[in-house]
Design an enzyme around this catalytic site. Sequence first.
Site, PDB file in Angstrom:
ATOM      1  N   HIS A  78      37.769  47.851  33.275  1.00 46.04           N
ATOM      2  CA  HIS A  78      36.942  48.508  34.305  1.00 46.04           C
ATOM      3  C   HIS A  78      35.986  49.537  33.703  1.00 46.04           C
ATOM      4  O   HIS A  78      35.346  50.289  34.444  1.00 46.04           O
ATOM      5  CB  HIS A  78      37.849  49.173  35.341  1.00 46.04           C
ATOM      6  CG  HIS A  78      38.609  48.171  36.148  1.00 46.04           C
ATOM      7  ND1 HIS A  78      38.077  47.512  37.229  1.00 46.04           N
ATOM      8  CD2 HIS A  78      39.856  47.661  35.984  1.00 46.04           C
ATOM      9  CE1 HIS A  78      38.963  46.664  37.725  1.00 46.04           C
ATOM     10  NE2 HIS A  78      40.046  46.734  36.984  1.00 46.04           N
ATOM     11  N   SER A  82      43.032  50.604  37.247  1.00 43.91           N
ATOM     12  CA  SER A  82      42.294  49.761  38.189  1.00 43.91           C
ATOM     13  C   SER A  82      42.485  50.142  39.652  1.00 43.91           C
ATOM     14  O   SER A  82      41.616  49.857  40.465  1.00 43.91           O
ATOM     15  CB  SER A  82      42.693  48.294  37.992  1.00 43.91           C
ATOM     16  OG  SER A  82      44.091  48.143  38.116  1.00 43.91           O
ATOM     17  N   LYS A 133      34.103  41.719  35.323  1.00 41.91           N
ATOM     18  CA  LYS A 133      33.871  42.870  36.212  1.00 41.91           C
ATOM     19  C   LYS A 133      32.399  43.296  36.092  1.00 41.91           C
ATOM     20  O   LYS A 133      31.558  42.628  36.645  1.00 41.91           O
ATOM     21  CB  LYS A 133      34.893  43.949  35.912  1.00 41.91           C
ATOM     22  CG  LYS A 133      36.315  43.300  35.921  1.00 41.91           C
ATOM     23  CD  LYS A 133      37.400  44.161  36.298  1.00 41.91           C
ATOM     24  CE  LYS A 133      38.757  43.485  36.098  1.00 41.91           C
ATOM     25  NZ  LYS A 133      38.990  42.284  36.901  1.00 41.91           N
TER      26      LYS A 133
HETATM   27  C1  LIG Z   1      42.722  46.513  34.286  1.00 45.81           C
HETATM   28  C2  LIG Z   1      42.576  45.032  34.348  1.00 45.81           C
HETATM   29  N1  LIG Z   1      42.756  44.324  33.232  1.00 45.81           N
HETATM   30  C3  LIG Z   1      42.648  42.990  33.220  1.00 45.81           C
HETATM   31  C4  LIG Z   1      42.344  42.291  34.370  1.00 45.81           C
HETATM   32  C5  LIG Z   1      42.272  40.802  34.318  1.00 45.81           C
HETATM   33  O1  LIG Z   1      40.948  40.400  34.161  1.00 45.81           O
HETATM   34  P1  LIG Z   1      40.449  39.002  34.678  1.00 45.81           P
HETATM   35  O2  LIG Z   1      40.238  39.139  36.153  1.00 45.81           O
HETATM   36  O3  LIG Z   1      39.197  38.774  33.917  1.00 45.81           O
HETATM   37  O4  LIG Z   1      41.507  38.006  34.369  1.00 45.81           O
HETATM   38  C6  LIG Z   1      42.120  42.980  35.543  1.00 45.81           C
HETATM   39  C7  LIG Z   1      41.762  42.218  36.768  1.00 45.81           C
HETATM   40  O5  LIG Z   1      41.993  42.512  37.853  1.00 45.81           O
HETATM   41  C8  LIG Z   1      42.237  44.387  35.542  1.00 45.81           C
HETATM   42  O6  LIG Z   1      42.055  45.103  36.658  1.00 45.81           O
END
Ligand SMILES: Cc1ncc(COP(=O)(O)O)c(C=O)c1O
Length: 391
Positions: free
Chosen positions: A209, A181, A240
């Site tokens: 992502h 991310s 996202k």
């Molecule tokens: C790689 C990754 N996984 C999971 C999440 C968590 O997702 P959510 O924002 O839907 O809780 C994020 C959020 O920033 C993320 O970047």
Amino acid sequence: MSHSLPWIADALNELAAEGLLRRRRVTRLLADGHCETDTGSVIDFASNDYLNLASDPRVIAAAVEALQSGSVGARASPLVCGRTEWHERLEQRLAQFEAQPDAILFPTGMAANVGTIAALCGPGDLILCDRFNHASLVDGCRLSQAQLRVYRHDDLATLERELKKGAANARRWIVTDTVFSMDGDLAPLPDLCDIAGRCGANLIVDEAHATGVFGDNGRGACEALNVEDRVAVRIGTLSKAIGVQGGFVAGPSELIEFLWNRARTQMYSTALAPAFCAAAAVALDIISNEPWRRTQLAAACTLFRTQLRIAGIESTATSCGPIVPVIVGDPQAAVRVAARLEQQGFLVGAIRSPTVPKETSRLRIVITCAHRDEDLGRLAMAIGEEVTQFV
Ligand SMILES: Cc1ncc(COP(=O)(O)O)c(C=O)c1O
């Protein structure tokens, strides 16, 4: 400040001195990838709305329709009071989208990662976790009480060596993001699958992502790299590219049934709001029916990287797709450059510790299919000037 917690003021002062204090602010999403902040209307290069669906009128209309025909909240855990038709329809739509027999929803992507890993892995297991994995994966691993080994980012030799050492563990797991991310790079999924095969391990991946962005059908990096059948568990988020909120796992019926019975972040949390389910189902239809969004996004990513290079800035070599990191180093410098870019009309994330290692504070630029070529060029030029002048 409460007398019983005097150390909090010291902790906040320490964060401020190191340039690591986070600032709360209000922003309002406008149309076409713009948003309003306290500095005025800016182009949003900070959020993860890759396909520009968060403000799509069709997605909003679906949410409104669900709101008007039912309740705002889901009222309880789905295991207590049942789930609505909107939840059931979204589960089915997700299963179809992901080409899997079944799917389960979670209140957030964070809850999906924490709950799924903690349900599947347990004491006696060994988990190998990439150092750059998202916090929700790390927290899920910790909560599982499995033995946890964190390997250097993409260090496949160490990964394999550590897995081999764990031959006596009950089960062995590799846990990884498919798109990291904060670095925007793809995990070496075919290699990870090979290693898992050689070491008797299973792969759990987070496609947060990648969903909607990668793969011919937008199913993510596993589809793009042709490893869907080799990955045991794929976790996704609706927040996202899908533009809404919530998390999910799509997979074999037994896995989904198991998570319904064992994933505590799903069992002991009120279900996703029905309006989010309705909105996400329509967003998935749009992703399937309008592949031009993905194509346009890919072209914008290529153009932006070229423009950055022309402006004298190299993003990290491994980043690909819509997340473009520009390493600045010092946290205060990253915040300063982001603030100056905002004054010029660009909202860009300044990412600091603990999200990334301290010395690698960075601008995190996110490209979406709403960005126009001229805006990408202007931002690249602005970054070139600011980074060379102020860092
Ligand atoms: C790689 C990754 N996984 C999971 C999440 C968590 O997702 P959510 O924002 O839907 O809780 C994020 C959020 O920033 C993320 O970047």
